[in-house]
Design a protein around this motif. Structure first.
Motif, PDB file in Angstrom:
ATOM      1  N   ASP A 168      -9.714   8.868  -8.536  1.00 16.73           N
ATOM      2  CA  ASP A 168      -9.166   7.846  -9.427  1.00 16.73           C
ATOM      3  C   ASP A 168      -7.699   8.117  -9.758  1.00 16.73           C
ATOM      4  OD1 ASP A 168     -11.547   6.069 -10.051  1.00 16.73           O
ATOM      5  OD2 ASP A 168     -12.349   8.054 -10.476  1.00 16.73           O
ATOM      6  N   ALA A 169      -7.342   9.398  -9.919  1.00 17.77           N
ATOM      7  CA  ALA A 169      -5.947   9.733 -10.207  1.00 17.77           C
ATOM      8  C   ALA A 169      -5.062   9.439  -8.994  1.00 17.77           C
ATOM      9  CB  ALA A 169      -5.832  11.207 -10.597  1.00 17.77           C
ATOM     10  N   ILE A 170      -5.585   9.702  -7.804  1.00 14.77           N
ATOM     11  CA  ILE A 170      -4.817   9.422  -6.582  1.00 14.77           C
ATOM     12  C   ILE A 170      -4.550   7.929  -6.451  1.00 14.77           C
ATOM     13  CG2 ILE A 170      -4.944   9.438  -4.052  1.00 14.77           C
ATOM     14  CD1 ILE A 170      -6.550  12.080  -4.341  1.00 14.77           C
ATOM     15  N   ILE A 171      -5.584   7.120  -6.666  1.00 14.52           N
ATOM     16  CA  ILE A 171      -5.437   5.670  -6.541  1.00 14.52           C
ATOM     17  C   ILE A 171      -4.497   5.131  -7.615  1.00 14.52           C
ATOM     18  CG2 ILE A 171      -6.660   3.468  -6.596  1.00 14.52           C
ATOM     19  CD1 ILE A 171      -7.131   5.306  -4.112  1.00 14.52           C
ATOM     20  N   SER A 172      -4.653   5.634  -8.819  1.00 15.24           N
ATOM     21  CA  SER A 172      -3.785   5.208  -9.919  1.00 15.24           C
ATOM     22  C   SER A 172      -2.336   5.611  -9.655  1.00 15.24           C
ATOM     23  CB  SER A 172      -4.271   5.822 -11.232  1.00 15.24           C
ATOM     24  OG  SER A 172      -3.423   5.484 -12.302  1.00 15.24           O
ATOM     25  N   GLY A 173      -2.148   6.810  -9.139  1.00 13.75           N
ATOM     26  CA  GLY A 173      -0.799   7.278  -8.841  1.00 13.75           C
ATOM     27  C   GLY A 173      -0.127   6.434  -7.788  1.00 13.75           C
ATOM     28  N   PHE A 174      -0.859   6.049  -6.764  1.00 12.11           N
ATOM     29  CA  PHE A 174      -0.297   5.196  -5.718  1.00 12.11           C
ATOM     30  C   PHE A 174       0.102   3.837  -6.291  1.00 12.11           C
ATOM     31  CE2 PHE A 174      -1.155   1.885  -2.446  1.00 12.11           C
ATOM     32  CZ  PHE A 174      -0.050   2.133  -1.647  1.00 12.11           C
ATOM     33  N   ALA A 175      -0.759   3.289  -7.148  1.00 10.03           N
ATOM     34  CA  ALA A 175      -0.473   1.973  -7.722  1.00 10.03           C
ATOM     35  C   ALA A 175       0.822   1.982  -8.535  1.00 10.03           C
ATOM     36  CB  ALA A 175      -1.641   1.534  -8.604  1.00 10.03           C
ATOM     37  N   GLN A 176       1.127   3.106  -9.183  1.00 11.44           N
ATOM     38  CA  GLN A 176       2.283   3.160 -10.089  1.00 11.44           C
ATOM     39  C   GLN A 176       3.561   3.662  -9.424  1.00 11.44           C
ATOM     40  OE1 GLN A 176       1.058   5.498 -13.514  1.00 11.44           O
ATOM     41  NE2 GLN A 176      -0.946   4.480 -13.562  1.00 11.44           N
ATOM     42  N   ASP A 177       3.446   4.311  -8.282  1.00  6.66           N
ATOM     43  CA  ASP A 177       4.608   4.967  -7.678  1.00  6.66           C
ATOM     44  C   ASP A 177       5.295   4.043  -6.680  1.00  6.66           C
ATOM     45  OD1 ASP A 177       6.495   6.624  -6.575  1.00  6.66           O
ATOM     46  OD2 ASP A 177       5.149   8.342  -6.383  1.00  6.66           O
ATOM     47  N   ARG A 178       6.417   3.473  -7.100  1.00  4.66           N
ATOM     48  CA  ARG A 178       7.147   2.527  -6.254  1.00  4.66           C
ATOM     49  C   ARG A 178       7.831   3.208  -5.070  1.00  4.66           C
ATOM     50  NH1 ARG A 178       5.601  -2.320  -6.477  1.00  4.66           N
ATOM     51  NH2 ARG A 178       7.546  -2.811  -5.380  1.00  4.66           N
ATOM     52  N   GLU A 179       7.804   4.514  -5.022  1.00  4.63           N
ATOM     53  CA  GLU A 179       8.482   5.216  -3.933  1.00  4.63           C
ATOM     54  C   GLU A 179       7.560   5.480  -2.743  1.00  4.63           C
ATOM     55  OE1 GLU A 179      10.241   8.736  -5.585  1.00  4.63           O
ATOM     56  OE2 GLU A 179      12.068   7.633  -6.096  1.00  4.63           O
ATOM     57  N   VAL A 180       6.296   5.063  -2.835  1.00  3.75           N
ATOM     58  CA  VAL A 180       5.321   5.337  -1.775  1.00  3.75           C
ATOM     59  C   VAL A 180       4.894   4.044  -1.092  1.00  3.75           C
ATOM     60  CG1 VAL A 180       3.082   6.358  -1.216  1.00  3.75           C
ATOM     61  CG2 VAL A 180       4.448   7.293  -3.097  1.00  3.75           C
ATOM     62  N   VAL A 181       4.838   4.059   0.256  1.00  2.00           N
ATOM     63  CA  VAL A 181       4.304   2.942   1.032  1.00  2.00           C
ATOM     64  C   VAL A 181       3.261   3.487   1.996  1.00  2.00           C
ATOM     65  CG1 VAL A 181       6.148   3.103   2.776  1.00  2.00           C
ATOM     66  CG2 VAL A 181       4.845   0.974   2.526  1.00  2.00           C
ATOM     67  N   LEU A 182       2.183   2.746   2.158  1.00  2.00           N
ATOM     68  CA  LEU A 182       1.098   3.140   3.052  1.00  2.00           C
ATOM     69  C   LEU A 182       0.821   2.019   4.039  1.00  2.00           C
ATOM     70  CD1 LEU A 182      -1.341   4.900   3.918  1.00  2.00           C
ATOM     71  CD2 LEU A 182      -2.645   3.812   2.071  1.00  2.00           C
ATOM     72  N   ALA A 183       0.823   2.352   5.338  1.00  2.00           N
ATOM     73  CA  ALA A 183       0.507   1.382   6.386  1.00  2.00           C
ATOM     74  C   ALA A 183      -0.682   1.908   7.186  1.00  2.00           C
ATOM     75  CB  ALA A 183       1.703   1.172   7.306  1.00  2.00           C
ATOM     76  N   VAL A 184      -1.724   1.097   7.299  1.00  2.19           N
ATOM     77  CA  VAL A 184      -2.936   1.508   8.011  1.00  2.19           C
ATOM     78  C   VAL A 184      -3.250   0.489   9.087  1.00  2.19           C
ATOM     79  CG1 VAL A 184      -5.379   2.066   7.822  1.00  2.19           C
ATOM     80  CG2 VAL A 184      -3.829   2.600   5.929  1.00  2.19           C
ATOM     81  N   ASP A 185      -3.365   0.961  10.329  1.00  5.96           N
ATOM     82  CA  ASP A 185      -3.727   0.114  11.458  1.00  5.96           C
ATOM     83  C   ASP A 185      -5.206   0.337  11.766  1.00  5.96           C
ATOM     84  OD1 ASP A 185      -4.034  -1.271  13.815  1.00  5.96           O
ATOM     85  OD2 ASP A 185      -2.143  -0.597  14.685  1.00  5.96           O
ATOM     86  N   CYS A 186      -6.017  -0.669  11.518  1.00  2.39           N
ATOM     87  CA  CYS A 186      -7.462  -0.567  11.738  1.00  2.39           C
ATOM     88  C   CYS A 186      -7.858  -0.892  13.173  1.00  2.39           C
ATOM     89  CB  CYS A 186      -8.194  -1.506  10.785  1.00  2.39           C
ATOM     90  SG  CYS A 186      -7.908  -1.152   9.044  1.00  2.39           S
ATOM     91  N   VAL A 187      -6.920  -1.363  13.986  1.00  2.52           N
ATOM     92  CA  VAL A 187      -7.169  -1.767  15.379  1.00  2.52           C
ATOM     93  C   VAL A 187      -8.450  -2.616  15.454  1.00  2.52           C
ATOM     94  CG1 VAL A 187      -7.016  -0.999  17.764  1.00  2.52           C
ATOM     95  CG2 VAL A 187      -6.198   0.493  15.972  1.00  2.52           C
ATOM     96  N   HIS A 188      -8.623  -3.479  14.457  1.00  2.00           N
ATOM     97  CA  HIS A 188      -9.725  -4.445  14.378  1.00  2.00           C
ATOM     98  C   HIS A 188     -11.091  -3.808  14.140  1.00  2.00           C
ATOM     99  CE1 HIS A 188      -6.837  -7.444  15.724  1.00  2.00           C
ATOM    100  NE2 HIS A 188      -6.564  -6.682  16.767  1.00  2.00           N
ATOM    101  N   GLY A 189     -11.160  -2.488  13.942  1.00  2.00           N
ATOM    102  CA  GLY A 189     -12.428  -1.790  13.789  1.00  2.00           C
ATOM    103  C   GLY A 189     -13.062  -1.972  12.423  1.00  2.00           C
ATOM    104  N   ALA A 190     -14.179  -1.271  12.203  1.00  3.59           N
ATOM    105  CA  ALA A 190     -14.950  -1.431  10.967  1.00  3.59           C
ATOM    106  C   ALA A 190     -14.198  -0.969   9.730  1.00  3.59           C
ATOM    107  CB  ALA A 190     -16.271  -0.677  11.088  1.00  3.59           C
ATOM    108  N   SER A 191     -13.198  -0.102   9.896  1.00  5.60           N
ATOM    109  CA  SER A 191     -12.452   0.376   8.723  1.00  5.60           C
ATOM    110  C   SER A 191     -11.727  -0.760   8.016  1.00  5.60           C
ATOM    111  CB  SER A 191     -11.448   1.457   9.131  1.00  5.60           C
ATOM    112  OG  SER A 191     -10.413   0.933   9.943  1.00  5.60           O
ATOM    113  N   ARG A 192     -11.497  -1.873   8.715  1.00  2.00           N
ATOM    114  CA  ARG A 192     -10.800  -3.013   8.093  1.00  2.00           C
ATOM    115  C   ARG A 192     -11.586  -3.542   6.896  1.00  2.00           C
ATOM    116  NH1 ARG A 192     -14.192  -5.255  11.564  1.00  2.00           N
ATOM    117  NH2 ARG A 192     -14.985  -7.353  11.085  1.00  2.00           N
ATOM    118  N   LEU A 193     -12.905  -3.321   6.893  1.00  2.00           N
ATOM    119  CA  LEU A 193     -13.747  -3.782   5.790  1.00  2.00           C
ATOM    120  C   LEU A 193     -13.702  -2.845   4.600  1.00  2.00           C
ATOM    121  CD1 LEU A 193     -16.917  -4.867   7.812  1.00  2.00           C
ATOM    122  CD2 LEU A 193     -14.949  -6.260   7.147  1.00  2.00           C
TER     123      LEU A 193
END
Length: 372
Positions: free
Chosen positions: A264-289
Protein backbone atom coordinates in the motif's frame (compact mmCIF):
# COMPACT_ATOMS: atom_id res chain seq x y z
CA UNK A 1 -10.47 -6.98 -55.05
CA UNK A 2 -6.73 -7.67 -54.96
CA UNK A 3 -7.02 -8.48 -51.25
CA UNK A 4 -9.87 -10.94 -51.87
CA UNK A 5 -7.84 -12.78 -54.51
CA UNK A 6 -4.86 -12.94 -52.17
CA UNK A 7 -7.06 -14.34 -49.39
CA UNK A 8 -8.41 -17.04 -51.70
CA UNK A 9 -4.90 -17.99 -52.79
CA UNK A 10 -3.67 -18.24 -49.21
CA UNK A 11 -6.72 -20.22 -48.14
CA UNK A 12 -6.20 -22.72 -50.96
CA UNK A 13 -2.56 -23.13 -49.92
CA UNK A 14 -3.15 -23.84 -46.24
CA UNK A 15 -6.69 -25.22 -45.87
CA UNK A 16 -8.13 -28.52 -47.04
CA UNK A 17 -11.86 -27.94 -46.99
CA UNK A 18 -13.64 -30.20 -44.52
CA UNK A 19 -10.36 -31.62 -43.22
CA UNK A 20 -9.10 -30.14 -39.96
CA UNK A 21 -6.22 -32.61 -39.79
CA UNK A 22 -4.88 -31.64 -43.20
CA UNK A 23 -5.31 -27.89 -42.68
CA UNK A 24 -2.56 -25.64 -41.33
CA UNK A 25 -4.66 -22.91 -39.75
CA UNK A 26 -1.94 -21.14 -37.83
CA UNK A 27 0.48 -20.80 -40.76
CA UNK A 28 -2.41 -19.17 -42.59
CA UNK A 29 -3.24 -16.92 -39.62
CA UNK A 30 0.39 -15.77 -39.48
CA UNK A 31 0.29 -14.83 -43.17
CA UNK A 32 -2.98 -12.98 -42.67
CA UNK A 33 -1.56 -11.09 -39.70
CA UNK A 34 1.40 -9.93 -41.81
CA UNK A 35 -0.99 -8.47 -44.36
CA UNK A 36 -3.28 -6.97 -41.70
CA UNK A 37 -0.30 -5.23 -40.13
CA UNK A 38 0.43 -3.30 -43.33
CA UNK A 39 -2.47 -1.03 -42.37
CA UNK A 40 -3.33 1.14 -39.39
CA UNK A 41 -6.11 -0.06 -37.08
CA UNK A 42 -8.42 2.69 -38.25
CA UNK A 43 -8.10 1.75 -41.92
CA UNK A 44 -10.81 -0.29 -43.64
CA UNK A 45 -8.26 -2.75 -45.04
CA UNK A 46 -7.13 -3.61 -41.50
CA UNK A 47 -10.69 -4.58 -40.58
CA UNK A 48 -11.06 -6.68 -43.74
CA UNK A 49 -7.96 -8.75 -42.99
CA UNK A 50 -9.00 -9.03 -39.33
CA UNK A 51 -12.37 -10.42 -40.40
CA UNK A 52 -10.57 -13.15 -42.34
CA UNK A 53 -8.37 -13.91 -39.32
CA UNK A 54 -11.51 -14.21 -37.20
CA UNK A 55 -13.04 -16.56 -39.78
CA UNK A 56 -10.03 -18.89 -39.66
CA UNK A 57 -10.06 -18.82 -35.87
CA UNK A 58 -13.65 -20.10 -36.03
CA UNK A 59 -12.30 -23.13 -37.91
CA UNK A 60 -9.75 -23.59 -35.11
CA UNK A 61 -12.61 -23.37 -32.61
CA UNK A 62 -14.45 -26.13 -34.41
CA UNK A 63 -11.31 -28.29 -34.42
CA UNK A 64 -10.87 -27.74 -30.66
CA UNK A 65 -14.45 -28.85 -30.06
CA UNK A 66 -14.66 -31.79 -32.49
CA UNK A 67 -11.18 -33.34 -32.79
CA UNK A 68 -11.39 -37.01 -31.75
CA UNK A 69 -7.88 -38.03 -32.85
CA UNK A 70 -4.81 -38.51 -30.71
CA UNK A 71 -2.56 -35.50 -30.16
CA UNK A 72 -0.06 -35.31 -33.00
CA UNK A 73 2.81 -35.24 -30.52
CA UNK A 74 2.73 -37.66 -27.55
CA UNK A 75 1.85 -35.96 -24.28
CA UNK A 76 4.88 -35.16 -22.15
CA UNK A 77 4.76 -33.25 -18.88
CA UNK A 78 7.78 -31.32 -17.66
CA UNK A 79 8.19 -28.79 -14.86
CA UNK A 80 6.38 -26.23 -17.04
CA UNK A 81 3.67 -28.70 -18.04
CA UNK A 82 2.59 -29.91 -21.46
CA UNK A 83 2.73 -27.82 -24.63
CA UNK A 84 1.50 -28.39 -28.17
CA UNK A 85 -0.39 -26.94 -31.11
CA UNK A 86 -3.90 -25.66 -30.43
CA UNK A 87 -6.46 -27.90 -32.12
CA UNK A 88 -3.87 -30.49 -33.16
CA UNK A 89 -2.44 -31.42 -29.74
CA UNK A 90 -4.60 -29.50 -27.27
CA UNK A 91 -8.31 -29.82 -27.85
CA UNK A 92 -11.31 -30.68 -25.67
CA UNK A 93 -10.84 -34.45 -25.80
CA UNK A 94 -7.09 -34.39 -25.16
CA UNK A 95 -7.23 -31.96 -22.22
CA UNK A 96 -9.99 -34.06 -20.69
CA UNK A 97 -7.76 -37.12 -21.06
CA UNK A 98 -4.84 -35.36 -19.39
CA UNK A 99 -7.10 -34.13 -16.60
CA UNK A 100 -8.29 -37.70 -16.07
CA UNK A 101 -4.64 -38.74 -15.79
CA UNK A 102 -4.15 -36.19 -12.99
CA UNK A 103 -7.28 -37.49 -11.23
CA UNK A 104 -5.87 -41.03 -11.50
CA UNK A 105 -2.65 -39.90 -9.82
CA UNK A 106 -4.63 -38.42 -6.93
CA UNK A 107 -6.69 -41.60 -6.57
CA UNK A 108 -3.44 -43.48 -5.84
CA UNK A 109 -2.06 -41.02 -3.29
CA UNK A 110 -3.26 -42.87 -0.17
CA UNK A 111 -1.15 -45.92 -1.02
CA UNK A 112 2.06 -44.04 -1.87
CA UNK A 113 3.69 -42.01 0.91
CA UNK A 114 6.30 -40.47 -1.40
CA UNK A 115 3.61 -39.33 -3.82
CA UNK A 116 1.49 -37.96 -0.97
CA UNK A 117 4.42 -35.91 0.26
CA UNK A 118 5.13 -34.57 -3.24
CA UNK A 119 1.49 -33.60 -3.84
CA UNK A 120 0.87 -32.28 -0.34
CA UNK A 121 -2.33 -34.31 0.17
CA UNK A 122 -2.86 -37.65 1.91
CA UNK A 123 -6.08 -38.93 0.35
CA UNK A 124 -8.18 -38.43 -2.76
CA UNK A 125 -11.09 -37.18 -0.65
CA UNK A 126 -8.81 -34.47 0.74
CA UNK A 127 -8.00 -33.40 -2.83
CA UNK A 128 -11.71 -33.36 -3.67
CA UNK A 129 -12.53 -31.08 -0.74
CA UNK A 130 -9.55 -28.71 -1.11
CA UNK A 131 -10.11 -28.59 -4.84
CA UNK A 132 -8.44 -26.94 -7.80
CA UNK A 133 -7.81 -23.39 -8.97
CA UNK A 134 -8.08 -23.09 -12.76
CA UNK A 135 -7.27 -20.32 -15.23
CA UNK A 136 -5.91 -19.65 -18.70
CA UNK A 137 -3.95 -17.00 -20.60
CA UNK A 138 -5.05 -15.03 -23.66
CA UNK A 139 -4.50 -17.81 -26.20
CA UNK A 140 -7.33 -18.55 -28.57
CA UNK A 141 -9.56 -21.26 -27.16
CA UNK A 142 -8.31 -20.93 -23.59
CA UNK A 143 -11.77 -20.70 -22.09
CA UNK A 144 -13.00 -23.65 -24.18
CA UNK A 145 -10.11 -25.82 -22.98
CA UNK A 146 -10.60 -24.70 -19.38
CA UNK A 147 -14.25 -25.77 -19.51
CA UNK A 148 -13.13 -29.15 -20.83
CA UNK A 149 -10.91 -29.51 -17.77
CA UNK A 150 -13.73 -28.41 -15.46
CA UNK A 151 -16.04 -31.07 -17.00
CA UNK A 152 -13.70 -33.81 -15.71
CA UNK A 153 -12.94 -32.20 -12.35
CA UNK A 154 -16.62 -31.81 -11.53
CA UNK A 155 -17.45 -35.35 -12.68
CA UNK A 156 -14.86 -36.61 -10.19
CA UNK A 157 -16.14 -34.54 -7.28
CA UNK A 158 -13.28 -32.02 -7.27
CA UNK A 159 -14.34 -28.56 -6.07
CA UNK A 160 -13.31 -25.87 -8.56
CA UNK A 161 -12.21 -22.26 -8.07
CA UNK A 162 -12.51 -20.65 -11.49
CA UNK A 163 -10.19 -17.68 -12.05
CA UNK A 164 -10.81 -17.24 -15.79
CA UNK A 165 -8.10 -15.48 -17.78
CA UNK A 166 -5.24 -14.92 -15.39
CA UNK A 167 -1.47 -15.00 -14.92
CA UNK A 168 0.53 -17.87 -13.47
CA UNK A 169 1.82 -16.08 -10.36
CA UNK A 170 -1.55 -14.89 -9.15
CA UNK A 171 -3.04 -18.35 -9.74
CA UNK A 172 -0.39 -19.73 -7.40
CA UNK A 173 -1.32 -17.06 -4.84
CA UNK A 174 -4.98 -18.06 -5.14
CA UNK A 175 -4.01 -21.71 -4.72
CA UNK A 176 -2.13 -20.93 -1.50
CA UNK A 177 -4.70 -18.46 -0.22
CA UNK A 178 -7.54 -20.94 -0.69
CA UNK A 179 -5.44 -23.89 0.53
CA UNK A 180 -6.41 -25.72 -2.66
CA UNK A 181 -4.87 -29.09 -3.54
CA UNK A 182 -3.60 -28.03 -6.96
CA UNK A 183 -3.92 -25.56 -9.83
CA UNK A 184 -4.26 -25.91 -13.59
CA UNK A 185 -3.35 -23.11 -15.97
CA UNK A 186 -3.97 -23.46 -19.69
CA UNK A 187 -0.88 -21.65 -20.99
CA UNK A 188 2.29 -22.38 -22.99
CA UNK A 189 4.01 -19.37 -21.42
CA UNK A 190 5.98 -17.34 -24.00
CA UNK A 191 5.60 -19.75 -26.95
CA UNK A 192 4.25 -18.50 -30.33
CA UNK A 193 0.55 -17.94 -31.04
CA UNK A 194 -0.17 -21.45 -32.33
CA UNK A 195 0.80 -23.10 -29.04
CA UNK A 196 -1.42 -24.05 -26.16
CA UNK A 197 -0.26 -25.43 -22.84
CA UNK A 198 -1.33 -27.16 -19.66
CA UNK A 199 0.50 -26.25 -16.43
CA UNK A 200 -0.05 -28.27 -13.27
CA UNK A 201 1.07 -27.04 -9.83
CA UNK A 202 0.74 -29.00 -6.62
CA UNK A 203 -0.37 -27.69 -3.24
CA UNK A 204 2.80 -25.63 -2.70
CA UNK A 205 2.00 -23.48 -5.73
CA UNK A 206 5.26 -24.33 -7.50
CA UNK A 207 6.15 -26.52 -10.50
CA UNK A 208 5.50 -30.22 -9.95
CA UNK A 209 8.36 -32.61 -9.23
CA UNK A 210 9.61 -35.13 -11.78
CA UNK A 211 7.87 -37.88 -9.79
CA UNK A 212 4.51 -36.22 -10.40
CA UNK A 213 5.09 -35.15 -14.00
CA UNK A 214 6.36 -38.63 -14.87
CA UNK A 215 3.21 -40.23 -13.49
CA UNK A 216 0.94 -37.75 -15.30
CA UNK A 217 2.77 -38.41 -18.57
CA UNK A 218 2.56 -42.20 -18.13
CA UNK A 219 -1.13 -42.25 -17.25
CA UNK A 220 -2.11 -39.68 -19.90
CA UNK A 221 -0.44 -41.73 -22.64
CA UNK A 222 -2.22 -44.89 -21.48
CA UNK A 223 -5.62 -43.15 -21.46
CA UNK A 224 -4.98 -41.69 -24.92
CA UNK A 225 -3.49 -44.85 -26.47
CA UNK A 226 -6.33 -47.04 -25.20
CA UNK A 227 -8.97 -44.34 -25.66
CA UNK A 228 -10.29 -45.12 -22.19
CA UNK A 229 -13.72 -43.77 -21.23
CA UNK A 230 -13.79 -40.53 -19.22
CA UNK A 231 -16.62 -39.28 -17.02
CA UNK A 232 -17.59 -35.67 -17.74
CA UNK A 233 -20.19 -33.37 -16.23
CA UNK A 234 -21.61 -30.02 -17.31
CA UNK A 235 -22.90 -29.41 -13.79
CA UNK A 236 -21.47 -26.15 -12.43
CA UNK A 237 -22.96 -25.84 -8.95
CA UNK A 238 -19.62 -26.78 -7.39
CA UNK A 239 -17.70 -24.16 -9.37
CA UNK A 240 -16.88 -20.87 -7.61
CA UNK A 241 -15.59 -17.67 -9.19
CA UNK A 242 -12.14 -16.73 -7.92
CA UNK A 243 -10.41 -13.31 -8.00
CA UNK A 244 -6.82 -14.49 -8.35
CA UNK A 245 -5.25 -11.02 -8.40
CA UNK A 246 -7.00 -10.08 -5.17
CA UNK A 247 -5.58 -13.28 -3.68
CA UNK A 248 -2.07 -12.17 -4.70
CA UNK A 249 -2.51 -8.66 -3.26
CA UNK A 250 -3.91 -10.11 -0.04
CA UNK A 251 -0.95 -12.48 0.26
CA UNK A 252 1.57 -9.67 -0.21
CA UNK A 253 -0.18 -7.64 2.48
CA UNK A 254 -0.35 -10.54 4.96
CA UNK A 255 3.32 -11.41 4.56
CA UNK A 256 4.76 -7.90 4.76
CA UNK A 257 6.97 -8.80 7.71
CA UNK A 258 8.53 -11.70 5.79
CA UNK A 259 9.36 -9.97 2.49
CA UNK A 260 9.65 -6.36 3.64
CA UNK A 261 7.40 -4.92 0.91
CA UNK A 262 4.67 -2.53 1.98
CA UNK A 263 2.33 -2.83 -1.00
CA UNK A 264 0.00 0.00 0.00
CA UNK A 265 2.87 2.39 0.74
CA UNK A 266 4.49 1.59 -2.62
CA UNK A 267 1.25 2.25 -4.51
CA UNK A 268 0.57 5.42 -2.54
CA UNK A 269 4.12 6.64 -3.11
CA UNK A 270 3.85 6.14 -6.85
CA UNK A 271 0.54 8.02 -6.96
CA UNK A 272 2.08 11.05 -5.21
CA UNK A 273 5.54 11.15 -6.79
CA UNK A 274 5.45 13.26 -9.95
CA UNK A 275 9.06 12.33 -10.70
CA UNK A 276 8.26 8.66 -11.47
CA UNK A 277 6.84 7.19 -14.71
CA UNK A 278 6.03 3.54 -15.31
CA UNK A 279 5.52 1.95 -18.74
CA UNK A 280 4.39 -1.68 -19.00
CA UNK A 281 4.10 -3.60 -22.27
CA UNK A 282 1.72 -6.54 -21.82
CA UNK A 283 2.21 -7.74 -25.43
CA UNK A 284 -1.56 -8.46 -25.38
CA UNK A 285 -1.10 -11.19 -22.72
CA UNK A 286 -3.12 -11.93 -19.58
CA UNK A 287 -1.19 -9.36 -17.52
CA UNK A 288 -3.20 -6.64 -19.32
CA UNK A 289 -6.13 -7.63 -17.09
CA UNK A 290 -4.12 -7.27 -13.88
CA UNK A 291 -1.53 -4.54 -14.27
CA UNK A 292 -3.64 -1.41 -13.86
CA UNK A 293 -5.45 -2.73 -10.79
CA UNK A 294 -2.15 -4.03 -9.39
CA UNK A 295 -0.42 -0.65 -9.70
CA UNK A 296 -3.34 1.55 -8.68
CA UNK A 297 -4.84 -0.71 -6.04
CA UNK A 298 -8.18 0.64 -7.37
CA UNK A 299 -7.27 3.94 -5.71
CA UNK A 300 -8.44 7.31 -6.87
CA UNK A 301 -5.81 9.84 -7.87
CA UNK A 302 -3.23 7.59 -9.54
CA UNK A 303 -2.27 9.68 -12.59
CA UNK A 304 -3.05 7.87 -15.82
CA UNK A 305 -0.32 9.78 -17.64
CA UNK A 306 2.39 8.19 -15.45
CA UNK A 307 1.10 4.63 -15.71
CA UNK A 308 1.28 3.73 -19.38
CA UNK A 309 0.07 0.37 -20.69
CA UNK A 310 1.33 -0.71 -24.10
CA UNK A 311 -0.25 -3.48 -26.17
CA UNK A 312 -3.05 -3.83 -23.66
CA UNK A 313 -5.74 -4.94 -26.14
CA UNK A 314 -6.97 -8.50 -26.39
CA UNK A 315 -5.22 -10.08 -29.40
CA UNK A 316 -4.44 -13.83 -29.53
CA UNK A 317 -2.14 -13.11 -32.52
CA UNK A 318 0.07 -10.91 -30.27
CA UNK A 319 0.14 -8.33 -33.05
CA UNK A 320 2.28 -10.72 -35.08
CA UNK A 321 5.31 -10.67 -32.73
CA UNK A 322 6.87 -13.43 -30.66
CA UNK A 323 5.24 -12.85 -27.24
CA UNK A 324 8.36 -12.96 -25.09
CA UNK A 325 10.15 -10.40 -22.90
CA UNK A 326 12.95 -9.89 -25.41
CA UNK A 327 15.14 -6.89 -26.11
CA UNK A 328 13.28 -6.51 -29.42
CA UNK A 329 9.93 -6.31 -27.67
CA UNK A 330 11.38 -3.86 -25.16
CA UNK A 331 11.98 -1.24 -27.88
CA UNK A 332 8.52 0.44 -27.67
CA UNK A 333 8.99 0.87 -23.90
CA UNK A 334 12.51 2.25 -24.35
CA UNK A 335 11.33 4.73 -26.98
CA UNK A 336 8.44 5.87 -24.81
CA UNK A 337 10.62 6.37 -21.73
CA UNK A 338 13.25 8.26 -23.76
CA UNK A 339 10.61 10.88 -24.56
CA UNK A 340 9.51 11.35 -20.94
CA UNK A 341 10.73 14.21 -18.74
CA UNK A 342 10.46 12.41 -15.40
CA UNK A 343 13.90 11.71 -13.89
CA UNK A 344 12.86 8.31 -12.51
CA UNK A 345 11.77 5.84 -15.17
CA UNK A 346 10.77 2.21 -14.99
CA UNK A 347 9.70 -0.01 -17.87
CA UNK A 348 8.72 -3.66 -18.21
CA UNK A 349 7.67 -6.13 -20.88
CA UNK A 350 5.76 -9.22 -19.73
CA UNK A 351 5.10 -12.61 -21.35
CA UNK A 352 1.52 -13.94 -21.91
CA UNK A 353 1.11 -15.72 -18.57
CA UNK A 354 2.99 -13.08 -16.57
CA UNK A 355 5.87 -15.13 -15.16
CA UNK A 356 8.69 -13.71 -17.28
CA UNK A 357 9.50 -10.00 -17.00
CA UNK A 358 12.20 -7.86 -18.62
CA UNK A 359 12.92 -4.56 -16.84
CA UNK A 360 14.53 -1.27 -17.80
CA UNK A 361 15.21 2.21 -16.43
CA UNK A 362 15.03 3.51 -19.98
CA UNK A 363 18.74 3.01 -20.55
CA UNK A 364 19.83 -0.35 -19.10
CA UNK A 365 17.84 -3.56 -19.55
CA UNK A 366 17.65 -6.35 -16.99
CA UNK A 367 17.06 -9.73 -18.57
CA UNK A 368 14.20 -11.84 -17.21
CA UNK A 369 16.63 -14.47 -15.88
CA UNK A 370 18.55 -11.86 -13.87
CA UNK A 371 15.66 -9.80 -12.49
CA UNK A 372 14.99 -10.54 -8.83
Amino acid sequence: MAGAVEMETLTAEYIQKGDHGGSDYFSLIKELVKRRNRFARAEREYAIWQEEIDRIYELVRDEILTNQARPRTPVKFGTSGWRGIIGKDLFIKSVRQVTQAIITVYREVASDAELAKALGVETFSEAQIRGCVIGFDNRFGGELLAQGVVDVLVANGISVNYAGESTTGVLSAALLGLDAAFSINLTPSHNPLEYGGYKFNGSDGGPASSLITGLITEKARKIIDQDLPIAVSRERRGVRECDSLEAWISMVRRNRERHGLDYDAIISGFAQDREVVLAVDCVHGASRLHIRKLITGNRQGVPQDRLIILRGENDPTFGGVAPEPSSTNMKPVMQLLAARKEPLKLGAVIDPDGDRIRMTDGTVEIDMNLFG
